[in-house]
Write a protein that holds these residues in place. Structure first.
Motif, PDB file in Angstrom:
ATOM      1  N   HIS A  74       1.040  -1.079  -0.180  1.00  0.00           N
ATOM      2  CA  HIS A  74      -0.643   0.126   0.322  1.00  0.00           C
ATOM      3  C   HIS A  74       1.062   1.054  -0.060  1.00  0.00           C
ATOM      4  CE1 HIS A  74      -2.530   2.927   1.159  1.00  0.00           C
ATOM      5  NE2 HIS A  74      -2.708   3.135   2.677  1.00  0.00           N
ATOM      6  N   HIS A 104       1.211   5.504  -1.257  1.00  0.00           N
ATOM      7  CA  HIS A 104       0.297   7.115  -1.669  1.00  0.00           C
ATOM      8  C   HIS A 104       0.705   7.738  -2.610  1.00  0.00           C
ATOM      9  CE1 HIS A 104      -1.128   7.196   3.139  1.00  0.00           C
ATOM     10  NE2 HIS A 104      -1.303   6.444   2.383  1.00  0.00           N
ATOM     11  N   HIS A 153      -7.132   8.671  -0.686  1.00  0.00           N
ATOM     12  CA  HIS A 153      -6.426   8.322   0.477  1.00  0.00           C
ATOM     13  C   HIS A 153      -4.975   7.737  -0.117  1.00  0.00           C
ATOM     14  CE1 HIS A 153      -5.420   5.568   3.753  1.00  0.00           C
ATOM     15  NE2 HIS A 153      -4.454   5.547   3.197  1.00  0.00           N
TER      16      HIS A 153
HETATM   17 ZN   LIG Z   1      -1.890   4.312   3.919  1.00  0.00          ZN
END
Ligand SMILES: [Zn+2]
Length: 220
Positions: free
Chosen positions: A96, A98, A159
């Motif tokens: 994950h 950004h 997000h």
């Molecule tokens: Zn995050």
């Protein structure tokens, strides 16, 4: 722990996290990386720069109890990783971050349609946006896992980006590909209304991707 399989995997998680920053996909420590291990998974801790991580900082989360062992606290998104592993028995790693373009599209609630055949690398004819939930919550974890039940990558509204893979290398390769596609899609949109690949052709490409990159004799 020095020579164990677990130690090697802890080192691989750290290396993979650093690789995200080296490639410019992630900034500082906003991303998180995990790898399935035994009855749970190993994940990057919260709040520690990747450069100073040592194998002992990586946290083990037990998937059955949800309890963790280690001297650090896990990433604030550990529940998101846990729910993805519960939803996808074939997931060996979750990544994950950004990254700029994927996050920009996620902020505008813009899924990535079939403007390029590589969209199929995520397992379907689009890369979808998971509706917004507060970061680090179980609600976000459930929404993300629901999206990754059907595909291997998604965007998280306001997000960032989330991908899974059989291995750490495959999970971050997909995360990087999603960022690349997001960037290309932003450029394509600046040139006018995006032209899309027809649904029947994308269905063919998705099928083809199931064996893409595999060598004779490779296990699935
Ligand atoms: Zn995050």
């Amino acid at each position: 722990m020095q020579d164990s399989e677990e130690f090697a995997l802890r080192r691989a998680v750290i290396e993979t996290a650093r690789e995200l920053n080296r490639r410019g996909i992630n900034v500082n420590k906003s991303g998180n990386i995990s790898a399935r291990f035994r009855e749970g998974f190993l994940i990057t801790p919260t709040g520690i720069p990747y450069e100073s991580l040592i194998p002992e900082d990586i946290v083990f989360i037990d998937l059955k109890s949800g309890g963790f062992t280690g001297k650090r606290l896990p990433s604030s998104e550990w529940e998101m990783h846990a729910e993805v592993y519960r939803a996808r028995a074939d997931a060996g790693a979750v990544a994950h971050c950004h990254s700029a373009y994927a996050t920009a599209l996620a902020c505008q609630n813009m899924p990535i349609p079939a403007f390029h055949y590589m969209v199929a690398a995520a397992g379907g004819d689009s890369i979808d946006v998971v509706p917004y939930e507060t970061f680090g919550t179980h609600a976000l974890a459930l929404r993300a896992a629901e999206a990754l039940q059907k595909k291997n990558a998604c965007l998280l509204e306001h997000h960032g980006s989330l991908s899974l893979g059989k291995t750490l290398g495959k999970a971050i390769a997909l995360l990087a590909e999603v960022e690349n596609l997001a960037r290309q899609y932003c450029i394509v949109r600046s040139l006018g209304e995006p032209r899309l690949i027809p649904a029947d052709e994308m269905a063919r490409v998705v099928q083809k991707f199931k064996t893409y990159g595999r060598q004779p004799g490779d296990k699935e």
